[in-house]
Design a protein around this motif. Structure first.
Motif, PDB file in Angstrom:
ATOM      1  N   ARG A   1       0.825  -1.190   0.185  1.00  7.31           N
ATOM      2  CA  ARG A   1      -0.078   0.148  -0.072  1.00  7.31           C
ATOM      3  C   ARG A   1       0.862   1.353   0.040  1.00  7.31           C
ATOM      4  O   ARG A   1       2.007   1.258   0.388  1.00  7.31           O
ATOM      5  CB  ARG A   1      -0.792   0.039   1.257  1.00  7.31           C
ATOM      6  CG  ARG A   1      -1.628  -1.307   1.718  1.00  7.31           C
ATOM      7  CD  ARG A   1      -2.607  -1.724   0.471  1.00  7.31           C
ATOM      8  NE  ARG A   1      -3.699  -0.811   0.350  1.00  7.31           N
ATOM      9  CZ  ARG A   1      -4.934  -0.734   1.000  1.00  7.31           C
ATOM     10  NH1 ARG A   1      -4.954  -1.811   1.952  1.00  7.31           N
ATOM     11  NH2 ARG A   1      -5.790  -0.099   0.809  1.00  7.31           N
ATOM     12  N   ARG A   2       0.168   2.325  -0.289  1.00  5.32           N
ATOM     13  CA  ARG A   2       0.862   3.575  -0.131  1.00  5.32           C
ATOM     14  C   ARG A   2       0.402   4.348   1.156  1.00  5.32           C
ATOM     15  O   ARG A   2      -0.459   4.476   1.513  1.00  5.32           O
ATOM     16  CB  ARG A   2       0.365   4.650  -1.446  1.00  5.32           C
ATOM     17  CG  ARG A   2       0.467   3.947  -2.694  1.00  5.32           C
ATOM     18  CD  ARG A   2      -0.354   4.866  -3.658  1.00  5.32           C
ATOM     19  NE  ARG A   2      -1.801   4.542  -3.547  1.00  5.32           N
ATOM     20  CZ  ARG A   2      -2.755   5.159  -3.933  1.00  5.32           C
ATOM     21  NH1 ARG A   2      -2.352   6.133  -4.999  1.00  5.32           N
ATOM     22  NH2 ARG A   2      -3.821   4.939  -3.962  1.00  5.32           N
ATOM     23  N   VAL A   3       1.465   4.409   1.973  1.00  3.64           N
ATOM     24  CA  VAL A   3       1.384   4.765   3.408  1.00  3.64           C
ATOM     25  C   VAL A   3       2.083   6.270   3.788  1.00  3.64           C
ATOM     26  O   VAL A   3       3.317   6.462   3.096  1.00  3.64           O
ATOM     27  CB  VAL A   3       2.174   3.835   4.195  1.00  3.64           C
ATOM     28  CG1 VAL A   3       1.860   4.233   5.803  1.00  3.64           C
ATOM     29  CG2 VAL A   3       1.570   2.339   3.953  1.00  3.64           C
ATOM     30  N   LEU A   4       1.264   7.056   4.236  1.00  3.50           N
ATOM     31  CA  LEU A   4       1.861   8.439   4.562  1.00  3.50           C
ATOM     32  C   LEU A   4       2.010   8.281   6.012  1.00  3.50           C
ATOM     33  O   LEU A   4       1.021   8.031   6.917  1.00  3.50           O
ATOM     34  CB  LEU A   4       0.836   9.591   4.271  1.00  3.50           C
ATOM     35  CG  LEU A   4       1.347  10.960   4.862  1.00  3.50           C
ATOM     36  CD1 LEU A   4       2.512  11.485   4.377  1.00  3.50           C
ATOM     37  CD2 LEU A   4       0.249  11.946   4.648  1.00  3.50           C
ATOM     38  N   VAL A   5       3.605   8.765   6.639  1.00  2.00           N
ATOM     39  CA  VAL A   5       3.590   8.825   8.106  1.00  2.00           C
ATOM     40  C   VAL A   5       3.885  10.301   8.338  1.00  2.00           C
ATOM     41  O   VAL A   5       4.670  10.698   7.767  1.00  2.00           O
ATOM     42  CB  VAL A   5       4.827   7.795   8.441  1.00  2.00           C
ATOM     43  CG1 VAL A   5       5.136   8.047  10.101  1.00  2.00           C
ATOM     44  CG2 VAL A   5       4.713   6.572   8.077  1.00  2.00           C
ATOM     45  N   VAL A   6       3.070  10.550   9.417  1.00  2.00           N
ATOM     46  CA  VAL A   6       3.179  12.018   9.669  1.00  2.00           C
ATOM     47  C   VAL A   6       3.721  11.913  11.316  1.00  2.00           C
ATOM     48  O   VAL A   6       3.035  11.567  12.190  1.00  2.00           O
ATOM     49  CB  VAL A   6       1.874  12.747   9.655  1.00  2.00           C
ATOM     50  CG1 VAL A   6       1.991  14.309   9.995  1.00  2.00           C
ATOM     51  CG2 VAL A   6       1.142  12.733   8.390  1.00  2.00           C
TER      52      VAL A   6
ATOM     53  N   VAL B   1      -2.873   8.354  -0.967  1.00  2.00           N
ATOM     54  CA  VAL B   1      -2.437   7.603  -0.322  1.00  2.00           C
ATOM     55  C   VAL B   1      -3.467   6.479   0.224  1.00  2.00           C
ATOM     56  O   VAL B   1      -4.675   6.864   0.174  1.00  2.00           O
ATOM     57  CB  VAL B   1      -1.755   7.966   1.140  1.00  2.00           C
ATOM     58  CG1 VAL B   1      -0.571   8.667   0.771  1.00  2.00           C
ATOM     59  CG2 VAL B   1      -2.587   8.674   2.059  1.00  2.00           C
ATOM     60  N   ASP B   2      -3.153   5.152   0.721  1.00  2.00           N
ATOM     61  CA  ASP B   2      -4.205   4.465   1.265  1.00  2.00           C
ATOM     62  C   ASP B   2      -4.040   4.328   2.694  1.00  2.00           C
ATOM     63  O   ASP B   2      -5.442   4.143   3.422  1.00  2.00           O
ATOM     64  CB  ASP B   2      -3.882   2.846   0.683  1.00  2.00           C
ATOM     65  CG  ASP B   2      -3.407   2.788  -0.454  1.00  2.00           C
ATOM     66  OD1 ASP B   2      -4.478   2.902  -1.288  1.00  2.00           O
ATOM     67  OD2 ASP B   2      -2.443   2.352  -1.083  1.00  2.00           O
ATOM     68  N   VAL B   3      -3.342   4.617   3.540  1.00  2.00           N
ATOM     69  CA  VAL B   3      -3.174   4.802   5.022  1.00  2.00           C
ATOM     70  C   VAL B   3      -2.400   5.733   5.464  1.00  2.00           C
ATOM     71  O   VAL B   3      -1.386   6.178   4.917  1.00  2.00           O
ATOM     72  CB  VAL B   3      -2.486   3.206   5.507  1.00  2.00           C
ATOM     73  CG1 VAL B   3      -2.582   3.603   7.027  1.00  2.00           C
ATOM     74  CG2 VAL B   3      -3.203   2.073   5.029  1.00  2.00           C
TER      75      VAL B   3
END
Length: 474
Positions: free
Chosen positions: A206-211, A309-311
């Motif tokens: 998946r495409r994951v964005l971590v903030v 993104v997905d998550v």
């Protein structure tokens, strides 16, 4: 509904401890040693409920920093075996090998009540607008059980060790959720997902964005890198609000906790290798769900951008729940929301490391005499905290409540340096090296004139809490 009041003879009123995490249980142990009667009220169904939420995470602080001395003295007569001091426990280890056995000690077990969420803390028969003979009134602690039953407890003193785990910061700027953040909930993950275990299917390919720029983000990013090696379709983007991630990369070999230094070094290597796309000075303005994906609108000095993104992993830190303390007279810094005398020593806007003078009951006291906030919650919105700090806090407070002023004032800590300490923001050079203005170090970490500096570092696992009372990792 009428609320039954639990009352006992005034001279036998307990000290109520809010939260049965590591610091809350340590408080109870110290109170017992001082001949005081603790009553531990825990919102979760079991002790260490917040720690259990990140049980898969390995701490970078070894056992010797995670065991409280009074708790160990309670455990030793039971035949308990102490873990190896240099070992690095997971959150699950912390619960199974320490918290659960501690809560089962015969002198402590009857004094712990789980499944009781604190609604409010006040004074018996008196709201915060009344002051005459206020300190003579017992505290009133109102709880609600899992079955909805409301009960009032009276207490001679209250120690709030409830942590910050259930109060995450939003993704949006200005302290507010981004537009559409609530509606995008199905695409949002908490700060410490089990990427390589129970939550693997949610992230694989998946495409994951971590903030976020703390150790919660670090651990998740490194797990995602490992996952991407097995699942090549996994795409990782990392967004931070600041202009630099030098503090996240940490002090490397200079860190007094090798495991902590190694985490930052591994993350820097992954970014340099292009395994993680790093976006700095990013503000998330809106989220919009579209089918199985979520569009994240961002703004930065280089312009606006929409990420599909997905998550989204919201590793944005936590804030204290102050609503339940509304009827108390508190002295909190208006920005950090920590006790006013502690706040200048931990304000992340001015400190790039976790070094502060040791502190105890005097620094943590509030105008409502006998009330204290300890553990991660005592640091308000500042993220730098170790369990050992909380243990020394409650040791001092127990001594103060027992009338031992000398022991309460004799606060001491011996904790490892972070390897990053500067009043000027450290930066990362183009080659990925850490650039620190060494000349500014004394101003950052020296504390008040005459104070002895003590290192307070980040552990991995929030309890802290990083947990209820977890070690803070965000």
């Amino acid at each position: 509904m009428s609320t039954p009041t639990v009352t006992v003879d005034r001279s036998d009123l307990p000290v109520v401890v809010i939260g049965a995490g590591p610091v809350g249980l340590a408080a109870a142990a110290h109170l017992l040693e001082r001949g005081l009667d603790p009553l531990v009220l825990e919102a979760g169904d079991d002790v260490g409920s917040a720690v259990r939420a990140w049980s898969h995470v390995r701490l970078f602080s070894p056992w010797r920093y995670n065991l409280d001395a009074a708790a160990v003295r309670l455990l030793e007569p039971t035949g308990w075996t102490s873990p190896k001091p240099t070992g690095l426990p997971t959150g699950g280890d912390l619960v199974v090998q320490y918290l659960a056995p501690l809560a089962a000690v015969p002198t402590l077990a009857p004094r712990i009540r789980t499944g009781e969420r604190i609604i409010a803390v006040s004074r018996v028969g008196m709201d915060k607008t009344h002051n005459h003979e206020r300190s003579d009134r017992p505290f009133l602690v109102r709880t609600q059980g899992s079955d909805g039953t409301v009960v009032d407890y009276q207490a001679r003193a209250v120690i709030d060790a409830s942590g910050t785990w259930n109060q995450p910061n939003p993704l949006g700027a200005a302290g507010l959720p981004a537009i559409g953040e609530a509606e995008a909930g199905e695409h949002l993950s908490g700060p410490l997902p089990d990427v390589l275990g129970a939550d693997r299917a949610r992230f694989a390919g998946r495409r994951v964005l971590v903030v976020g720029a703390g150790h919660s983000a670090t651990n998740t990013l490194l797990d995602l890198v490992a996952l991407a090696e097995q699942e090549p379709g996994t795409v990782i983007t990392w967004a931070v609000r600041g202009a630099s991630v030098a503090r996240t990369f940490g002090g490397g070999d200079r860190d007094g906790l090798p495991a902590r230094g190694a985490l930052g070094s591994r993350l820097r290597t992954a970014v340099q290798a292009g395994r993680i796309e790093l976006l700095t000075e990013v503000t998330i303005t809106a989220l919009e769900t579209s089918g199985d994906a979520v569009a994240v609108a961002t703004s930065s000095p280089t312009g606006d951008r929409r990420l599909s993104v997905d998550v989204v992993v919201a590793a944005t830190g936590f804030r204290p729940d102050l609503a339940m303390l509304r009827e108390l007279r508190l002295d909190l810094d208006p920005g950090v929301e920590a006790p006013r005398r502690l706040a200048p020593l931990i304000d992340p806007e001015f400190h790039s490391c976790g070094t502060v003078p040791a502190h105890g009951a005097d620094v943590l006291a509030h105008p409502d005499t006998g009330f204290f906030i300890v553990g991660m919650k005592s640091y308000g919105r500042a993220p730098t905290f170790l369990l050992a700090t909380g243990y020394e806090q409650v040791r001092s407070i127990a001594a103060a409540l027992a009338g031992d002023a000398a022991a309460a004032a004799d606060v001491q800590l011996d904790l490892p340096e972070t390897g990053v300490c500067s009043s000027a923001p450290p930066v990362v050079s183009a080659d990925g090296s850490l650039d620190i203005d060494e000349s500014a170090s004394a101003g950052c970490c020296a504390g008040p004139a005459g104070a002895e500096p003590v290192s307070i570092g980040f552990p991995t696992g929030s309890a802290h809490g990083r947990a209820g009372e977890r070690e803070a990792r965000v």
